[in-house]
Scaffold this motif. Structure first.
Motif, PDB file in Angstrom:
ATOM      1  N   ASP A   1       0.837  -1.202   0.000  1.00 24.13           N
ATOM      2  CA  ASP A   1       0.000   0.000   0.000  1.00 24.13           C
ATOM      3  C   ASP A   1       0.871   1.252   0.000  1.00 24.13           C
ATOM      4  OD1 ASP A   1      -2.683   1.352   0.405  1.00 24.13           O
ATOM      5  OD2 ASP A   1      -1.619   2.062   2.181  1.00 24.13           O
ATOM      6  N   PHE A   2       1.912   1.258   0.805  1.00 25.41           N
ATOM      7  CA  PHE A   2       2.815   2.412   0.852  1.00 25.41           C
ATOM      8  C   PHE A   2       3.503   2.605  -0.499  1.00 25.41           C
ATOM      9  CE2 PHE A   2       6.659   4.760   1.599  1.00 25.41           C
ATOM     10  CZ  PHE A   2       6.351   5.656   2.616  1.00 25.41           C
ATOM     11  N   LEU A   3       3.995   1.528  -1.071  1.00 24.95           N
ATOM     12  CA  LEU A   3       4.717   1.624  -2.339  1.00 24.95           C
ATOM     13  C   LEU A   3       3.793   2.027  -3.484  1.00 24.95           C
ATOM     14  CD1 LEU A   3       7.041  -1.508  -2.052  1.00 24.95           C
ATOM     15  CD2 LEU A   3       7.609   0.894  -1.610  1.00 24.95           C
ATOM     16  N   ASP A   4       2.552   1.566  -3.441  1.00 25.78           N
ATOM     17  CA  ASP A   4       1.603   1.942  -4.487  1.00 25.78           C
ATOM     18  C   ASP A   4       1.315   3.440  -4.466  1.00 25.78           C
ATOM     19  OD1 ASP A   4       1.405  -0.630  -5.408  1.00 25.78           O
ATOM     20  OD2 ASP A   4      -0.460  -1.086  -4.340  1.00 25.78           O
ATOM     21  N   ARG A   5       1.385   4.038  -3.285  1.00 25.77           N
ATOM     22  CA  ARG A   5       1.066   5.452  -3.121  1.00 25.77           C
ATOM     23  C   ARG A   5       2.310   6.260  -2.755  1.00 25.77           C
ATOM     24  NH1 ARG A   5      -1.816   6.083   1.257  1.00 25.77           N
ATOM     25  NH2 ARG A   5      -2.612   8.100   0.590  1.00 25.77           N
ATOM     26  N   VAL A   6       3.456   5.811  -3.233  1.00 22.94           N
ATOM     27  CA  VAL A   6       4.712   6.414  -2.811  1.00 22.94           C
ATOM     28  C   VAL A   6       4.813   7.887  -3.203  1.00 22.94           C
ATOM     29  CG1 VAL A   6       6.027   5.759  -4.889  1.00 22.94           C
ATOM     30  CG2 VAL A   6       7.199   6.003  -2.660  1.00 22.94           C
ATOM     31  N   LEU A   7       4.237   8.282  -4.341  1.00 18.83           N
ATOM     32  CA  LEU A   7       4.268   9.691  -4.735  1.00 18.83           C
ATOM     33  C   LEU A   7       3.452  10.543  -3.768  1.00 18.83           C
ATOM     34  CD1 LEU A   7       3.975   9.547  -8.625  1.00 18.83           C
ATOM     35  CD2 LEU A   7       5.991  10.081  -7.264  1.00 18.83           C
ATOM     36  N   ASP A   8       2.317  10.023  -3.323  1.00 16.15           N
ATOM     37  CA  ASP A   8       1.495  10.760  -2.354  1.00 16.15           C
ATOM     38  C   ASP A   8       2.240  10.965  -1.045  1.00 16.15           C
ATOM     39  OD1 ASP A   8      -0.613  10.835  -4.153  1.00 16.15           O
ATOM     40  OD2 ASP A   8      -1.489   8.969  -3.406  1.00 16.15           O
ATOM     41  N   HIS A   9       3.085  10.028  -0.675  1.00 13.32           N
ATOM     42  CA  HIS A   9       3.879  10.154   0.541  1.00 13.32           C
ATOM     43  C   HIS A   9       5.082  11.081   0.339  1.00 13.32           C
ATOM     44  CE1 HIS A   9       1.725   7.063   2.780  1.00 13.32           C
ATOM     45  NE2 HIS A   9       1.808   6.267   1.729  1.00 13.32           N
ATOM     46  N   PHE A  10       5.583  11.131  -0.896  1.00  7.67           N
ATOM     47  CA  PHE A  10       6.803  11.898  -1.175  1.00  7.67           C
ATOM     48  C   PHE A  10       6.559  13.398  -1.252  1.00  7.67           C
ATOM     49  CE2 PHE A  10       9.716  13.640  -4.509  1.00  7.67           C
ATOM     50  CZ  PHE A  10      10.895  13.571  -3.781  1.00  7.67           C
ATOM     51  N   TRP A  11       5.534  13.814  -1.999  1.00 10.57           N
ATOM     52  CA  TRP A  11       5.360  15.252  -2.254  1.00 10.57           C
ATOM     53  C   TRP A  11       5.217  16.099  -0.997  1.00 10.57           C
ATOM     54  CZ3 TRP A  11       7.585  16.188  -6.343  1.00 10.57           C
ATOM     55  CH2 TRP A  11       7.362  15.517  -7.538  1.00 10.57           C
ATOM     56  N   PRO A  12       4.473  15.676   0.023  1.00  3.72           N
ATOM     57  CA  PRO A  12       4.389  16.520   1.232  1.00  3.72           C
ATOM     58  C   PRO A  12       5.719  16.698   1.954  1.00  3.72           C
ATOM     59  CG  PRO A  12       2.581  14.939   1.182  1.00  3.72           C
ATOM     60  CD  PRO A  12       3.551  14.526   0.120  1.00  3.72           C
ATOM     61  N   LEU A  13       6.686  15.853   1.656  1.00  2.76           N
ATOM     62  CA  LEU A  13       7.994  15.960   2.292  1.00  2.76           C
ATOM     63  C   LEU A  13       8.917  16.941   1.580  1.00  2.76           C
ATOM     64  CD1 LEU A  13       8.664  12.153   2.962  1.00  2.76           C
ATOM     65  CD2 LEU A  13       7.747  13.864   4.549  1.00  2.76           C
ATOM     66  N   VAL A  14       8.501  17.418   0.409  1.00  2.00           N
ATOM     67  CA  VAL A  14       9.322  18.343  -0.373  1.00  2.00           C
ATOM     68  C   VAL A  14       8.825  19.761  -0.099  1.00  2.00           C
ATOM     69  CG1 VAL A  14      10.210  18.941  -2.664  1.00  2.00           C
ATOM     70  CG2 VAL A  14       9.588  16.575  -2.133  1.00  2.00           C
ATOM     71  N   PRO A  15       9.471  20.517   0.765  1.00  4.87           N
ATOM     72  CA  PRO A  15       8.949  21.830   1.161  1.00  4.87           C
ATOM     73  C   PRO A  15       8.918  22.817   0.006  1.00  4.87           C
ATOM     74  CG  PRO A  15      11.198  21.540   1.936  1.00  4.87           C
ATOM     75  CD  PRO A  15      10.751  20.218   1.407  1.00  4.87           C
ATOM     76  N   GLY A  16       7.821  23.554  -0.080  1.00  8.14           N
ATOM     77  CA  GLY A  16       7.711  24.606  -1.078  1.00  8.14           C
ATOM     78  C   GLY A  16       7.428  24.148  -2.478  1.00  8.14           C
ATOM     79  N   HIS A  17       7.113  22.865  -2.689  1.00  4.50           N
ATOM     80  CA  HIS A  17       6.933  22.375  -4.060  1.00  4.50           C
ATOM     81  C   HIS A  17       5.564  21.749  -4.272  1.00  4.50           C
ATOM     82  CE1 HIS A  17      10.951  23.296  -5.315  1.00  4.50           C
ATOM     83  NE2 HIS A  17      11.445  22.676  -4.269  1.00  4.50           N
ATOM     84  N   LEU A  18       4.573  22.068  -3.438  1.00  2.00           N
ATOM     85  CA  LEU A  18       3.211  21.561  -3.629  1.00  2.00           C
ATOM     86  C   LEU A  18       2.370  22.599  -4.317  1.00  2.00           C
ATOM     87  CD1 LEU A  18       2.584  19.647  -0.299  1.00  2.00           C
ATOM     88  CD2 LEU A  18       3.211  18.735  -2.510  1.00  2.00           C
TER      89      LEU A  18
END
Length: 208
Positions: free
Chosen positions: A191-208
């Motif tokens: 489940d985590f790997l399937d949604r890995v982009l959803d988990h990644f973007w909030p960790l990138v400050p200033g790029h949402l």
């Protein structure tokens, strides 16, 4: 403004003599879509930007229209031939080089998620992120930063935190009730790997 008033404004101010109240009503109900010229005139008539009428742009063309740019402006800004750009916009398949992709992002003022989506890099990024969280994340700093056309320091922190989040989730799953089954652990991991982009973007400050 009633549809008739909008249609009159577009006819009088922008010479679009074919626009009627029925045309505007069809746009409002989602039965028809304005052309680029019609969208620009409609936005000006309503005193707003094309982007405000469109909602969240998704395709290359929609991002260009949201910025009220002509194809020539984007092609010149990205450093590609106009006809090549028009073909890419028509097929919604960006084929520019890394340098041209970075220039496109600057010209259209794309966020990183939009940049990845517009340039067709989402699947490749997800593949790299899955490998990063399941192995040593340090080895994926360079390829991820290259794919995103950003400095390595921009992705080091997010990759480390993504790796920690995945590993922590797997440990928690295995520790439920004194030891979860392999199936439960595997399901949580997938489940985590399937949604890995959803988990990644909030960790990138200033790029949402």
């Amino acid at each position: 403004m009633a549809p008739g008033h909008v249609a009159y404004g577009m006819r009088a101010g922008y010479g679009l003599t074919h626009i009627t109240a029925d045309t505007v009503s069809a746009w409002e109900r989602g039965l028809a879509t304005p052309t680029a010229a019609e969208l620009t005139a409609l936005a000006a008539t309503l005193w707003c930007s094309p982007g405000e009428l469109m909602g969240a742009p998704r395709t290359l063309r929609e991002h260009r229209l949201a910025r009220a740019l002509a194809p020539e402006d984007v092609a010149r800004g990205a450093g590609v031939e106009l006809q090549a750009y028009l073909r890419m916009e028509e097929t919604d398949a960006w084929r520019g080089s890394d340098r041209q992709s970075a220039a496109l992002a600057h010209t259209l003022r794309l966020s990183l998620p939009d940049f990845v989506a517009v340039t067709g890099r989402a699947d490749r990024l997800a593949e790299l992120l899955r490998s990063a969280v399941t192995t040593r994340w340090q080895g994926y700093v360079r390829p991820v930063s290259k794919l995103l056309a950003v400095d390595k320091r921009t992705v080091e922190g997010p990759l480390r935190r993504l790796h920690e989040e995945y590993q922590s989730r797997m440990v928690r799953t295995l520790s439920w009730g004194g030891g979860a089954s392999a199936d439960a652990s595997g399901h949580a991991g997938r489940d985590f790997l399937d949604r890995v982009l959803d988990h990644f973007w909030p960790l990138v400050p200033g790029h949402l």
